[in-house]
Write a protein that holds these residues in place. Structure first.
Motif, short mmCIF file in Angstrom:
data_model
loop_
_atom_site.label_atom_id
_atom_site.label_comp_id
_atom_site.label_asym_id
_atom_site.label_seq_id
_atom_site.Cartn_x
_atom_site.Cartn_y
_atom_site.Cartn_z
N UNK A 39 0.85 -1.20 0.00
CA UNK A 39 0.00 0.00 0.00
C UNK A 39 0.88 1.25 0.00
N UNK A 40 1.98 1.20 0.69
CA UNK A 40 2.88 2.34 0.75
C UNK A 40 3.62 2.57 -0.55
N UNK A 41 3.56 1.60 -1.46
CA UNK A 41 4.28 1.75 -2.73
C UNK A 41 3.33 2.10 -3.88
N UNK A 42 2.17 2.53 -3.54
CA UNK A 42 1.16 2.90 -4.54
C UNK A 42 1.73 3.99 -5.45
N UNK A 43 1.73 3.75 -6.75
CA UNK A 43 2.19 4.80 -7.68
C UNK A 43 1.24 6.01 -7.60
N UNK A 44 1.77 7.18 -7.59
CA UNK A 44 0.89 8.36 -7.49
C UNK A 44 0.03 8.54 -8.74
N UNK A 45 0.38 7.85 -9.83
CA UNK A 45 -0.41 7.96 -11.07
C UNK A 45 -1.73 7.22 -10.98
N UNK A 46 -1.93 6.35 -9.98
CA UNK A 46 -3.22 5.66 -9.84
C UNK A 46 -4.30 6.65 -9.39
N UNK A 47 -5.52 6.48 -9.92
CA UNK A 47 -6.63 7.26 -9.39
C UNK A 47 -6.96 6.73 -7.99
N UNK A 58 6.73 -3.73 -14.36
CA UNK A 58 7.75 -3.78 -15.42
C UNK A 58 7.16 -3.41 -16.78
N UNK A 59 5.98 -2.84 -16.80
CA UNK A 59 5.38 -2.33 -18.03
C UNK A 59 5.24 -3.43 -19.08
N UNK A 60 4.72 -4.59 -18.64
CA UNK A 60 4.62 -5.74 -19.56
C UNK A 60 3.36 -5.69 -20.42
N UNK A 61 2.46 -4.79 -20.16
CA UNK A 61 1.20 -4.61 -20.90
C UNK A 61 0.07 -5.52 -20.43
N UNK A 62 0.36 -6.58 -19.71
CA UNK A 62 -0.67 -7.62 -19.50
C UNK A 62 -1.96 -7.03 -18.92
N UNK A 63 -1.84 -6.21 -17.88
CA UNK A 63 -3.07 -5.69 -17.27
C UNK A 63 -3.84 -4.80 -18.24
N UNK A 64 -3.11 -4.15 -19.15
CA UNK A 64 -3.77 -3.18 -20.03
C UNK A 64 -4.61 -3.87 -21.09
N UNK A 65 -4.22 -5.06 -21.52
CA UNK A 65 -5.10 -5.74 -22.48
C UNK A 65 -6.08 -6.68 -21.78
N UNK A 66 -5.77 -7.07 -20.55
CA UNK A 66 -6.72 -7.93 -19.84
C UNK A 66 -7.89 -7.12 -19.26
N UNK A 67 -7.62 -5.91 -18.81
CA UNK A 67 -8.66 -5.05 -18.23
C UNK A 67 -8.46 -3.63 -18.73
N UNK A 68 -8.75 -3.41 -20.02
CA UNK A 68 -8.41 -2.11 -20.63
C UNK A 68 -9.22 -0.94 -20.08
N UNK A 70 -9.68 -0.36 -17.04
CA UNK A 70 -9.15 -0.02 -15.71
C UNK A 70 -7.71 0.47 -15.77
N UNK A 71 -6.87 -0.25 -16.51
CA UNK A 71 -5.43 0.03 -16.48
C UNK A 71 -4.99 0.75 -17.77
N UNK A 72 -4.15 1.74 -17.60
CA UNK A 72 -3.54 2.45 -18.73
C UNK A 72 -2.05 2.61 -18.44
N UNK A 73 -1.34 3.00 -19.50
CA UNK A 73 0.09 3.29 -19.34
C UNK A 73 0.23 4.78 -19.02
N UNK A 81 -6.32 3.81 -14.18
CA UNK A 81 -6.82 5.08 -14.73
C UNK A 81 -8.28 5.30 -14.37
N UNK A 82 -9.00 4.20 -14.11
CA UNK A 82 -10.40 4.30 -13.68
C UNK A 82 -10.70 3.07 -12.82
N UNK A 83 -11.24 3.27 -11.67
CA UNK A 83 -11.60 2.12 -10.84
C UNK A 83 -12.74 1.35 -11.51
#
Ligand SMILES: [Zn+2]
Length: 330
Positions: A39-47, A58-68, A70-73, A81-83
């Motif tokens: 929780x303390x390592x939450x990127x500030x870019x998260x909503x 590691x910016x592997x893309x997996x979350x972005x195509x699995x749940x587009x 919700x997750x963005x680069x 990017x959106x809950x």
């Protein structure tokens, strides 16, 4: 089942000095859906909200195509990017959480559905268009976050590249009939191949040019330029370029090509894309390998990284390949 070796008459490819291999992480890890020190390592870019990505992404893309939805680069790594609002998007986000190779996706509150989501893997991709083709999930950092697949087939199932080993996934693959073969596209995506072979008693297949100490005991080592066949439905296509011994798997009945890292979809457009910064071989060789694909009757690319591509027909697939070749030769 015998693998038939039918050699192309192609000239030997020029051999370039392989660049230094990227360091492999030796640590094991496990995705978490409960509150943790992360929780303390939450990127500030998260909503704000329940789901978040931590700094180890590691910016592997997996979350972005699995749940587009919700997750963005954002700033070079994934972020929420959106809950998720709908239950469907929440389930997709949890599938991404379990698949994240660095366990970088978390929820602030324990996810009550996590066991249900665990049991969804392997995940059918499209029961109408791609019957028997599944996503394994559980991407491994040892495979740089690559996607692995399961194909169920009457003559024996095939795992394509290695997911991270978990007992839960192994149990679920066994319920689908286990695996007779584990086909490894190339040296980068072998991850937990030995554990899978021990558990499922599958025979592993890799090109001999890809063999390293960790894969020295693989049962089937392809030699030469192929193509090779597994029964009537599967053809293995030698596609050097990303690595010398990269091989794609062509599953003929559903017109799919599993590409490993040979070719993928651009994240920014609908164009095909080559991971040139990771290539061990000249791009000219890789483009020759792309030309081989023009001869094949398939409509889908199922890559090791990024989005799947489905063309409306083989001509559209060929046009995309020709555009790629033109882009890299003009
Ligand atoms: Zn690779």
């Amino acid at each position: 089942m015998a693998l038939l070796s039918l050699r192309f008459a192609a000239a030997p490819a020029p051999v370039a000095s392989p660049p230094a291999r990227r360091a492999r992480a030796a640590t094991s890890f496990r995705a978490s859906a409960s509150p943790s020190p992360a929780v303390g390592r939450r990127r500030p870019q998260n909503v704000p909200g329940d789901f978040f990505v931590d700094h180890r992404c590691i910016d592997c893309q997996a979350c972005r195509w699995m749940a587009p939805e919700v997750f963005k680069r954002i700033d070079g790594k994934a972020a929420v990017a959106a809950q998720p609002v709908s239950e469907e998007d929440r389930i997709k986000a949890l599938q991404a959480l379990l698949s994240c190779p660095t366990a970088s996706i978390h929820t602030e509150k324990p996810a009550k559905e996590i066991l249900q989501v665990q049991n969804m893997f392997p995940l059918p991709i499209d029961t109408d268009l791609l019957p028997g083709v599944y996503l394994c999930g559980y991407h491994s950092q040892d495979s740089f976050g690559a996607t692995s697949y399961l194909i169920t087939h009457p003559d024996g199932n095939i795992l394509v590249d290695s997911p991270r080993y978990t007992a839960e996934l192994a149990n679920n693959i066994e319920k689908l009939g286990g695996a007779r073969y584990m086909f490894l596209t190339h040296m980068d995506d072998v991850a937990d191949h030995r554990k899978w072979a021990e558990r499922l008693k599958c025979e592993r297949i890799i090109h001999s040019d890809e063999v390293e100490s960790v894969t020295a005991d693989v049962e089937w080592k392809l030699t030469g330029n192929g193509p090779w066949n597994i029964g009537a439905d599967f053809e293995l296509i030698h596609t050097p370029g990303h690595t010398q011994g990269s091989v794609c798997l062509f599953y003929k009945p559903v017109k799919v090509l599993f590409t490993g890292d040979h070719v993928a979809k651009s994240e920014e457009s609908d164009d095909l894309y080559l991971f040139l910064m990771y290539n061990r071989q000249p791009v000219s060789l890789q483009l020759d390998s792309m030309r081989k694909l023009l001869k094949l009757d398939f409509e889908w690319f199922l890559p090791g990284h990024g989005h799947r591509i489905h063309y409306k027909d083989v001509h559209a697939k060929d046009s995309a390949i020709e555009s790629l070749i033109a882009n890299y030769t003009s």
